[in-house]
Design a protein around this motif. Structure first.
Motif, PDB file in Angstrom:
ATOM      1  N   LEU A  56       0.828  -1.212   0.000  1.00 34.16           N
ATOM      2  CA  LEU A  56       0.000   0.000   0.000  1.00 34.16           C
ATOM      3  C   LEU A  56       0.859   1.258   0.000  1.00 34.16           C
ATOM      4  CD1 LEU A  56      -2.910  -0.751   2.478  1.00 34.16           C
ATOM      5  CD2 LEU A  56      -2.850  -0.940  -0.013  1.00 34.16           C
ATOM      6  N   HIS A  57       2.106   1.125   0.345  1.00 33.10           N
ATOM      7  CA  HIS A  57       2.978   2.293   0.415  1.00 33.10           C
ATOM      8  C   HIS A  57       3.881   2.359  -0.823  1.00 33.10           C
ATOM      9  CE1 HIS A  57       5.365   5.495   1.836  1.00 33.10           C
ATOM     10  NE2 HIS A  57       5.978   4.939   2.857  1.00 33.10           N
ATOM     11  N   VAL A  92     -14.187   0.731 -14.473  1.00 34.66           N
ATOM     12  CA  VAL A  92     -13.732   1.490 -13.302  1.00 34.66           C
ATOM     13  C   VAL A  92     -14.878   2.335 -12.759  1.00 34.66           C
ATOM     14  CG1 VAL A  92     -12.216   3.361 -12.545  1.00 34.66           C
ATOM     15  CG2 VAL A  92     -11.298   1.528 -13.984  1.00 34.66           C
ATOM     16  N   LYS A 144     -17.356   0.571 -10.968  1.00 39.73           N
ATOM     17  CA  LYS A 144     -16.721  -0.098  -9.824  1.00 39.73           C
ATOM     18  C   LYS A 144     -16.900  -1.611  -9.897  1.00 39.73           C
ATOM     19  CE  LYS A 144     -17.183   3.933  -6.906  1.00 39.73           C
ATOM     20  NZ  LYS A 144     -17.939   4.590  -5.847  1.00 39.73           N
ATOM     21  N   ARG A 182     -10.076  -0.285  -9.826  1.00 37.71           N
ATOM     22  CA  ARG A 182      -9.722   1.129  -9.771  1.00 37.71           C
ATOM     23  C   ARG A 182      -8.720   1.448 -10.871  1.00 37.71           C
ATOM     24  NH1 ARG A 182      -9.472   3.625  -3.669  1.00 37.71           N
ATOM     25  NH2 ARG A 182     -11.713   3.412  -3.351  1.00 37.71           N
ATOM     26  N   LEU A 183      -8.675   2.666 -11.247  1.00 37.19           N
ATOM     27  CA  LEU A 183      -7.642   3.093 -12.186  1.00 37.19           C
ATOM     28  C   LEU A 183      -6.376   3.310 -11.366  1.00 37.19           C
ATOM     29  CD1 LEU A 183      -6.768   3.884 -15.012  1.00 37.19           C
ATOM     30  CD2 LEU A 183      -7.657   6.171 -14.593  1.00 37.19           C
ATOM     31  N   PHE A 232      -4.050   6.552 -10.105  1.00 38.64           N
ATOM     32  CA  PHE A 232      -4.883   7.752 -10.021  1.00 38.64           C
ATOM     33  C   PHE A 232      -5.380   7.915  -8.596  1.00 38.64           C
ATOM     34  CE2 PHE A 232      -6.287  10.167 -13.784  1.00 38.64           C
ATOM     35  CZ  PHE A 232      -5.367   9.660 -14.674  1.00 38.64           C
ATOM     36  N   GLY A 233      -5.468   9.147  -8.159  1.00 39.00           N
ATOM     37  CA  GLY A 233      -5.963   9.431  -6.815  1.00 39.00           C
ATOM     38  C   GLY A 233      -4.822   9.409  -5.824  1.00 39.00           C
ATOM     39  N   TYR A 260     -16.577  11.536 -13.659  1.00 39.81           N
ATOM     40  CA  TYR A 260     -16.338  10.650 -12.500  1.00 39.81           C
ATOM     41  C   TYR A 260     -15.049  11.058 -11.790  1.00 39.81           C
ATOM     42  CZ  TYR A 260     -15.174   6.382  -9.874  1.00 39.81           C
ATOM     43  OH  TYR A 260     -14.833   5.498  -8.879  1.00 39.81           O
ATOM     44  N   PHE A 261     -14.005  11.276 -12.576  1.00 40.54           N
ATOM     45  CA  PHE A 261     -12.696  11.584 -11.985  1.00 40.54           C
ATOM     46  C   PHE A 261     -12.619  13.052 -11.542  1.00 40.54           C
ATOM     47  CE2 PHE A 261     -12.115   7.788 -14.406  1.00 40.54           C
ATOM     48  CZ  PHE A 261     -11.264   7.032 -13.617  1.00 40.54           C
ATOM     49  N   ASN A 286      -1.129  10.170 -10.065  1.00 41.70           N
ATOM     50  CA  ASN A 286      -0.140  10.348  -9.000  1.00 41.70           C
ATOM     51  C   ASN A 286       1.246   9.948  -9.513  1.00 41.70           C
ATOM     52  OD1 ASN A 286       0.246   7.477  -8.527  1.00 41.70           O
ATOM     53  ND2 ASN A 286      -1.771   7.494  -7.527  1.00 41.70           N
ATOM     54  N   VAL A 287       2.236  10.079  -8.648  1.00 38.15           N
ATOM     55  CA  VAL A 287       3.636   9.890  -9.054  1.00 38.15           C
ATOM     56  C   VAL A 287       3.870   8.511  -9.683  1.00 38.15           C
ATOM     57  CG1 VAL A 287       4.364   9.044  -6.777  1.00 38.15           C
ATOM     58  CG2 VAL A 287       6.020  10.164  -8.235  1.00 38.15           C
ATOM     59  N   ASP A 288       3.038   7.547  -9.298  1.00 40.71           N
ATOM     60  CA  ASP A 288       3.294   6.178  -9.738  1.00 40.71           C
ATOM     61  C   ASP A 288       2.730   5.843 -11.103  1.00 40.71           C
ATOM     62  OD1 ASP A 288       4.741   5.158  -7.523  1.00 40.71           O
ATOM     63  OD2 ASP A 288       2.895   5.307  -6.358  1.00 40.71           O
ATOM     64  N   PHE A 311      12.598   3.213  -5.076  1.00 40.46           N
ATOM     65  CA  PHE A 311      11.885   4.171  -4.241  1.00 40.46           C
ATOM     66  C   PHE A 311      12.694   4.413  -2.954  1.00 40.46           C
ATOM     67  CE2 PHE A 311       7.163   5.143  -2.942  1.00 40.46           C
ATOM     68  CZ  PHE A 311       7.567   6.237  -2.214  1.00 40.46           C
TER      69      PHE A 311
HETATM   70  N1  ACO Z   1     -10.004   4.769  -9.579  1.00 42.57           N
HETATM   71  C1  ACO Z   1     -11.355   4.846  -9.501  1.00 42.57           C
HETATM   72  N2  ACO Z   1     -12.006   5.376  -8.458  1.00 42.57           N
HETATM   73  C2  ACO Z   1     -11.287   5.838  -7.449  1.00 42.57           C
HETATM   74  C3  ACO Z   1      -9.872   5.786  -7.457  1.00 42.57           C
HETATM   75  C4  ACO Z   1      -9.231   5.224  -8.579  1.00 42.57           C
HETATM   76  N3  ACO Z   1      -7.906   5.142  -8.643  1.00 42.57           N
HETATM   77  N4  ACO Z   1      -9.400   6.322  -6.318  1.00 42.57           N
HETATM   78  C5  ACO Z   1     -10.470   6.712  -5.617  1.00 42.57           C
HETATM   79  N5  ACO Z   1     -11.628   6.415  -6.297  1.00 42.57           N
HETATM   80  C6  ACO Z   1     -12.982   6.746  -5.878  1.00 42.57           C
HETATM   81  C7  ACO Z   1     -13.474   5.857  -4.768  1.00 42.57           C
HETATM   82  O1  ACO Z   1     -14.111   4.706  -5.273  1.00 42.57           O
HETATM   83  C8  ACO Z   1     -14.398   6.769  -4.036  1.00 42.57           C
HETATM   84  O2  ACO Z   1     -15.589   6.836  -4.781  1.00 42.57           O
HETATM   85  P1  ACO Z   1     -17.029   7.077  -4.045  1.00 42.57           P
HETATM   86  O3  ACO Z   1     -16.973   8.457  -3.485  1.00 42.57           O
HETATM   87  O4  ACO Z   1     -18.030   6.912  -5.157  1.00 42.57           O
HETATM   88  O5  ACO Z   1     -17.118   6.014  -2.995  1.00 42.57           O
HETATM   89  C9  ACO Z   1     -13.730   8.136  -4.128  1.00 42.57           C
HETATM   90  O6  ACO Z   1     -12.954   8.065  -5.335  1.00 42.57           O
HETATM   91  C10 ACO Z   1     -12.820   8.476  -2.962  1.00 42.57           C
HETATM   92  O7  ACO Z   1     -11.927   7.388  -2.769  1.00 42.57           O
HETATM   93  P2  ACO Z   1     -11.143   7.082  -1.418  1.00 42.57           P
HETATM   94  O8  ACO Z   1     -10.629   5.687  -1.484  1.00 42.57           O
HETATM   95  O9  ACO Z   1     -11.982   7.487  -0.247  1.00 42.57           O
HETATM   96  O10 ACO Z   1      -9.930   8.103  -1.520  1.00 42.57           O
HETATM   97  P3  ACO Z   1      -8.647   8.046  -0.640  1.00 42.57           P
HETATM   98  O11 ACO Z   1      -8.098   9.418  -0.620  1.00 42.57           O
HETATM   99  O12 ACO Z   1      -8.889   7.375   0.639  1.00 42.57           O
HETATM  100  O13 ACO Z   1      -7.698   7.054  -1.479  1.00 42.57           O
HETATM  101  C11 ACO Z   1      -6.017   6.182  -2.843  1.00 42.57           C
HETATM  102  C12 ACO Z   1      -6.542   7.414  -2.082  1.00 42.57           C
HETATM  103  C13 ACO Z   1      -5.903   4.988  -1.884  1.00 42.57           C
HETATM  104  C14 ACO Z   1      -4.632   6.493  -3.391  1.00 42.57           C
HETATM  105  C15 ACO Z   1      -6.972   5.836  -3.983  1.00 42.57           C
HETATM  106  O14 ACO Z   1      -7.139   6.938  -4.817  1.00 42.57           O
HETATM  107  C16 ACO Z   1      -6.532   4.612  -4.799  1.00 42.57           C
HETATM  108  O15 ACO Z   1      -6.843   3.473  -4.431  1.00 42.57           O
HETATM  109  N6  ACO Z   1      -5.815   4.821  -5.946  1.00 42.57           N
HETATM  110  C17 ACO Z   1      -5.300   3.758  -6.751  1.00 42.57           C
HETATM  111  C18 ACO Z   1      -4.049   3.153  -6.130  1.00 42.57           C
HETATM  112  C19 ACO Z   1      -2.853   4.060  -6.226  1.00 42.57           C
HETATM  113  O16 ACO Z   1      -2.509   4.560  -7.280  1.00 42.57           O
HETATM  114  N7  ACO Z   1      -2.159   4.252  -5.108  1.00 42.57           N
HETATM  115  C20 ACO Z   1      -0.939   5.036  -5.075  1.00 42.57           C
HETATM  116  C21 ACO Z   1      -1.044   6.243  -4.265  1.00 42.57           C
HETATM  117  S1  ACO Z   1       0.460   7.158  -4.336  1.00 42.57           S
HETATM  118  C22 ACO Z   1       1.521   6.453  -3.256  1.00 42.57           C
HETATM  119  O17 ACO Z   1       1.137   5.755  -2.356  1.00 42.57           O
HETATM  120  C23 ACO Z   1       2.989   6.700  -3.406  1.00 42.57           C
END
Ligand code: ACO
Length: 402
Positions: free
Chosen positions: A237-238, A266, A269, A274-275, A278-279, A326-327, A335-337, A358
């Motif tokens: 997760l990190h 995506v 859901k 998930r994408l 992103f996020g 949606y996005f 995000n960076v990754d 990393f």
């Molecule tokens: N694709 C599609 N939908 C998404 C995504 C995604 N990547 N990320 C969030 N959402 C949606 C969720 O389903 C949720 O939808 P809802 O409101 O309809 O329920 C909403 O966006 C909010 O999502 P949360 O999980 O509450 O957002 P949070 O800030 O907790 O999560 C996270 C952040 C974990 C990074 C998330 O965006 C994710 O899972 N992304 C994909 C994995 C990823 O790329 N992680 C790397 C992060 S960078 C790093 O760690 C170095």
């Protein structure tokens, strides 16, 4: 002494805050993030300016000492790092104890932990000279250890560091060189790696940095504290998101799904898809590092045998997502990754090395934060509270009642 009972009485209550979402455990002058605006600054300098003009080694100096170095300070710092790149010969036997195929991140964590056995003369957290020595040892030797971990995984001979090369060149040569061949470092690849390391150099509080601080708050030495950070980063997760992005892109390619259809899945859901890439928990805007990395991806993948089809899929997904409600509504940006896995693959690194890279990049941030924590008179041994939910009181039954 730290009296928990006293604290509880004084405040009268305990904050229940899983994941420390709203709890600051440190005051820090190192890295500033504004997630809503998409801002990342090291010691006040915007990441964009540093990525365009500086180098990983200069940024390491900036993070650790608080100011950009003068020309001669940078020379001296760089020379010190090059001078410490060799690891003790006995370290090689340490590596041979691991099974072939051992995950390089696990081997790196173990070997950085073992640094406190090999370098026992720089363990005192309150001796300024020793702190300097362990700072140089970590910056210089971790690339060597990381490359050994990589070679070990492949069953290939170790390559000694070559100190007329710069940080990234040296690391690439130790990973991809062979004792029997001259290895020519590609300048575009080395520059791209340097940029990626620089972009990862610190990111204020997160699972690994906070772990380094927490372990260090018990006055554990810098090697031990940093190895704990590496172990935290090992968690998928990190540190594992770029691997997840790459798996997603490969799956889309292999199954012949169109990026459009994938986006529909995506958004619905379906199966929790998930994408990936992103996020972000903090960035609710474009991750500033992602913009810079996108340019690097074009350079590296445009040039050398990278999988351009995967890059094209990534670009189409990004284009679609940025224009999709949606996005937009959920403030989901790359995000960076999103691109790093593609770049590392094009450089020739297998997925198991992504988190190791990393860790290499994050080294200056962990060191800077450990040093800041040790010097801060407000630092207390980390000791979170809990809400006890177990049995109140029970008495041990006699054997005969069982
Ligand atoms: N694709 C599609 N939908 C998404 C995504 C995604 N990547 N990320 C969030 N959402 C949606 C969720 O389903 C949720 O939808 P809802 O409101 O309809 O329920 C909403 O966006 C909010 O999502 P949360 O999980 O509450 O957002 P949070 O800030 O907790 O999560 C996270 C952040 C974990 C990074 C998330 O965006 C994710 O899972 N992304 C994909 C994995 C990823 O790329 N992680 C790397 C992060 S960078 C790093 O760690 C170095």
């Amino acid at each position: 002494g730290f009296s928990t009972a006293g604290l509880l009485k004084e405040t009268g209550h305990v904050a229940y805050d899983p994941g420390f979402m709203n709890t600051a455990n440190a005051k820090s002058a190192i890295t500033y993030i504004d997630g809503d605006e998409g801002i990342l600054r090291y010691r006040g300098y915007p990441i964009e300016e540093l990525a365009a003009n500086s180098s990983f080694v200069e940024v390491a100096y900036l993070l650790i000492y608080g100011e950009l170095p003068s020309g001669s300070q940078l020379d001296e710092f760089d020379t010190m790092i090059r001078r410490h790149t060799m690891v003790h010969e006995d370290f090689k036997t340490f590596f041979s104890g691991f099974p072939r195929g051992a995950h390089p991140m696990a081997v790196l964590a173990a070997s950085v932990s073992a640094m406190s056995t090999f370098y026992g003369d720089s363990l005192d957290p309150f001796d300024d000279h020793q702190v300097e020595v362990s700072t140089f040892r970590l910056l210089s030797k971790v690339p060597t250890l990381a490359a050994y971990a990589f070679k070990k995984e492949r069953g290939e001979p170790f390559i000694y560091p070559k100190n007329d090369l710069n940080y990234s060149e040296n690391f690439l040569r130790m990973c991809f060189g062979f004792p029997t061949e001259d290895y020519e470092v590609d300048p575009i690849t080395a520059k791209a790696l340097d940029t990626l390391l620089l972009l990862h150099a610190d990111h204020e509080q997160n699972c690994s940095a906070s772990t380094v601080r927490l372990v260090g708050s018990a006055h554990a030495n810098m090697f031990t504290s940093v190895s704990a950070g590496i172990n935290a980063l090992y968690g998928p997760l990190h540190g594992g998101a770029n691997e997840a992005v790459l798996n997603m892109l490969r799956k889309i390619k292999e199954e012949g799904i169109s990026p459009e259809d994938f986006m529909e899945k995506v958004k619905k859901k379906e199966d929790g898809v998930r994408l990936m890439g992103f996020g972000h928990r903090v960035y609710k805007n474009y991750d500033p590092r992602a913009r810079i990395i996108k340019k690097t991806a074009d350079e590296v993948l445009g040039k050398a045998g990278g999988d351009n089809e995967l890059l094209e899929i990534a670009q189409r997904l990004e284009e679609k997502a940025l224009a999709d409600d949606y996005f937009i509504e959920r403030k989901l940006y790359p995000n960076v990754d999103f691109y790093t896995g593609l770049i590392y693959t094009a450089m020739g690194f297998p997925e198991q090395m992504f988190t190791v890279l990393f860790a290499l990049g994050r080294m200056p941030g962990w060191i800077a934060q450990w040093r800041e924590m040790i010097q801060d008179p407000d630092t207390k041994i980390g000791r979170p509270r809990q809400i006890y939910t177990g049995e109140k009181l029970r008495h041990y039954p006699g054997v005969e009642t069982n």
